[in-house]
Design a protein around this motif. Structure first.
Motif, PDB file in Angstrom:
ATOM      1  N   UNK A 183       0.831  -1.211   0.000  1.00 53.50           N
ATOM      2  CA  UNK A 183       0.000   0.000   0.000  1.00 53.50           C
ATOM      3  C   UNK A 183       0.865   1.260   0.000  1.00 53.50           C
ATOM      4  N   UNK A 184       1.941   1.257   0.785  1.00 48.65           N
ATOM      5  CA  UNK A 184       2.854   2.403   0.816  1.00 48.65           C
ATOM      6  C   UNK A 184       3.431   2.672  -0.574  1.00 48.65           C
ATOM      7  N   UNK A 185       3.900   1.628  -1.235  1.00 50.66           N
ATOM      8  CA  UNK A 185       4.535   1.827  -2.537  1.00 50.66           C
ATOM      9  C   UNK A 185       3.521   2.193  -3.619  1.00 50.66           C
ATOM     10  N   UNK A 186       2.289   1.716  -3.493  1.00 50.02           N
ATOM     11  CA  UNK A 186       1.254   2.148  -4.423  1.00 50.02           C
ATOM     12  C   UNK A 186       0.944   3.627  -4.225  1.00 50.02           C
ATOM     13  N   UNK A 187       0.913   4.075  -2.952  1.00 50.62           N
ATOM     14  CA  UNK A 187       0.677   5.496  -2.677  1.00 50.62           C
ATOM     15  C   UNK A 187       1.750   6.354  -3.321  1.00 50.62           C
ATOM     16  N   UNK A 188       3.004   5.908  -3.253  1.00 55.63           N
ATOM     17  CA  UNK A 188       4.102   6.653  -3.880  1.00 55.63           C
ATOM     18  C   UNK A 188       3.949   6.665  -5.396  1.00 55.63           C
ATOM     19  N   UNK A 189       3.582   5.533  -5.950  1.00 55.06           N
ATOM     20  CA  UNK A 189       3.500   5.436  -7.415  1.00 55.06           C
ATOM     21  C   UNK A 189       2.351   6.273  -7.972  1.00 55.06           C
ATOM     22  N   UNK A 190       1.203   6.238  -7.322  1.00 55.78           N
ATOM     23  CA  UNK A 190       0.020   6.901  -7.864  1.00 55.78           C
ATOM     24  C   UNK A 190      -0.027   8.388  -7.540  1.00 55.78           C
ATOM     25  N   UNK A 191       0.545   8.791  -6.397  1.00 62.90           N
ATOM     26  CA  UNK A 191       0.521  10.206  -6.026  1.00 62.90           C
ATOM     27  C   UNK A 191      -0.886  10.702  -5.741  1.00 62.90           C
ATOM     28  N   UNK A 192      -1.018  12.004  -5.516  1.00 63.46           N
ATOM     29  CA  UNK A 192      -2.310  12.596  -5.171  1.00 63.46           C
ATOM     30  C   UNK A 192      -3.292  12.448  -6.326  1.00 63.46           C
ATOM     31  N   UNK A 193      -4.453  11.905  -6.018  1.00 66.86           N
ATOM     32  CA  UNK A 193      -5.503  11.798  -7.018  1.00 66.86           C
ATOM     33  C   UNK A 193      -5.340  10.662  -8.004  1.00 66.86           C
ATOM     34  N   UNK A 267       7.313  14.377  -2.575  1.00 66.21           N
ATOM     35  CA  UNK A 267       6.195  13.605  -3.112  1.00 66.21           C
ATOM     36  C   UNK A 267       4.889  13.991  -2.411  1.00 66.21           C
ATOM     37  N   UNK A 268       3.872  14.227  -3.205  1.00 68.71           N
ATOM     38  CA  UNK A 268       2.551  14.536  -2.668  1.00 68.71           C
ATOM     39  C   UNK A 268       1.714  13.264  -2.688  1.00 68.71           C
ATOM     40  N   UNK A 269       1.180  12.934  -1.508  1.00 60.75           N
ATOM     41  CA  UNK A 269       0.477  11.666  -1.346  1.00 60.75           C
ATOM     42  C   UNK A 269      -0.948  11.880  -0.866  1.00 60.75           C
ATOM     43  N   UNK A 270      -1.805  10.916  -1.180  1.00 61.84           N
ATOM     44  CA  UNK A 270      -3.137  10.903  -0.588  1.00 61.84           C
ATOM     45  C   UNK A 270      -3.023  10.486   0.876  1.00 61.84           C
ATOM     46  N   UNK A 271      -4.072  10.722   1.683  1.00 63.12           N
ATOM     47  CA  UNK A 271      -4.000  10.443   3.130  1.00 63.12           C
ATOM     48  C   UNK A 271      -3.672   8.985   3.450  1.00 63.12           C
ATOM     49  N   UNK A 272      -2.969   8.812   4.566  1.00 66.00           N
ATOM     50  CA  UNK A 272      -2.581   7.496   5.054  1.00 66.00           C
ATOM     51  C   UNK A 272      -3.160   7.275   6.450  1.00 66.00           C
ATOM     52  N   UNK A 273      -3.722   6.102   6.676  1.00 66.86           N
ATOM     53  CA  UNK A 273      -4.121   5.671   8.007  1.00 66.86           C
ATOM     54  C   UNK A 273      -3.207   4.508   8.384  1.00 66.86           C
TER      55      UNK A 273
END
Length: 338
Positions: A183-193, A267-273
């Motif tokens: 999930x962390x690496x997908x967040x980095x790859x996809x970025x905000x939005x 890097x701009x990321x979507x929110x993380x829980x």
């Protein structure tokens, strides 16, 4: 006369690597799941789908994902679209499957309680397929959803429209242990939005005790008690077998803040829980990850559940503490849905 091949690495008795390089893996029906039974009350329907048809052209094995949909919810009653949740299972990148009873129970509960379409993909496992194979498969599974969205369908039966009414603009990624790392690496790859997934939009990522590593031990790793399903020997073995040959636990796919890892500040990321048990070997490493991400001005929400150990939610998703986890996820989804 040479000696017979002998076991040099053993992952929970499920995967064994021999001195001659051969690998033995138990099939799912041969594994003793320690009295974990499926708790299916019929409130959720599910089915399996192949998500990598292109791989079959090369003679490679098919990869499946499992879809879960609640039968009756407020959304369905009001003819509203359901959010979509991806769930990536754990297992140190070496073991685990969508078919395992703990994973199946977890997805049944997520779908029912969160009133969501849950998608649980399998991914290739090490040591047969070392990283980044699992990352590549996780990405492919979400690209499969994009294809469904562009085709305006999510079904393999032309006359079955019961799986279609879902909101591609409200997608959430949940990962447990190694799935949390994914999930962390997908967040980095996809970025905000997640622009490359349009019209699919990932709104946030939930990392449950993400499986991160590092060459330096944390206090909880050095002093924490062995857990029923996890100890430092197992952790080290998972990294030896899953990372590229010769790599250390400071590899970028293991340590988000390692010497060779990409700089996360720009890097701009979507929110993380981020969720972890208070009595986990990984507790300090996960807490350190959340704190460092906050220092980098990332939108991170961190929750620690006292006395809980690794896999507490996935292994018992119907417990009282699991109810608390679900409330935090539900609030996170509500907060990030627009």
């Amino acid at each position: 006369m040479g000696s017979l091949p002998h076991v040099v690495e053993d992952c929970l008795g499920i995967v064994q690597v021999y001195s001659d390089g051969s690998i033995f893996r138990l099939s799912d029906d041969q594994i003793n799941f320690r009295n974990i039974t499926v708790k299916d009350d019929g409130s959720v329907v599910w089915k399996d789908i192949i998500y990598n048809n292109d791989r079959n052209k090369d003679g490679k094995e098919n990869l499946y994902l499992r879809l879960y949909k609640p039968i009756t919810t407020k959304c369905i009653t009001n003819k509203q679209q359901l959010p979509i949740i991806y769930f990536f299972h754990g297992g140190g990148f070496c073991v685990g499957s969508r078919t395992w009873p703990n994973c199946h129970n977890c997805c049944l509960r997520l779908s029912s309680e969160l009133e969501a379409l849950v998608i649980a993909p399998d991914y290739r496992l090490a040591p047969e397929y070392r990283l980044p194979a699992a990352m590549d498969d996780a990405f492919a599974s979400i690209k499969w959803l994009q294809h469904q969205a562009l085709s305006n369908r999510i079904t393999y039966d032309a006359d079955d429209d019961s799986w279609i009414n879902h909101d591609y603009d409200r997608v959430y990624v949940i990962g447990d242990s190694s799935g949390g790392n994914i999930a962390h690496h997908l967040a980095l790859r996809f970025g905000v939005g997640s622009p490359e997934l349009a019209p699919v939009r990932v709104r946030g990522y939930v990392l449950m005790a993400p499986f991160f590593g590092g060459s330096l031990r944390t206090k909880s790793e050095e002093e924490g008690p062995d857990e029923p399903f996890l100890n430092m020997q197992i952790l080290d073995r998972f990294w030896r077998l899953s990372l590229p040959i010769g790599a250390t636990a400071d590899h970028p796919l293991a340590n988000p803040f390692g010497p060779l890892s990409p700089k996360l500040e720009p890097k701009k990321l979507d929110p993380l829980l981020v969720i972890v048990g208070g009595n986990e070997l990984l507790k300090d490493r996960v807490e350190d990850y959340a704190n460092k991400m906050k220092e980098l001005n990332k939108d991170v929400h961190y929750f620690e559940f006292e006395e809980m150990q690794h896999g507490f939610f996935t292994n018992d998703p119907f417990s009282q503490v699991a109810n608390m986890v679900l409330q935090e996820i539900k609030y996170f989804m509500c907060k990030t849905s627009s």
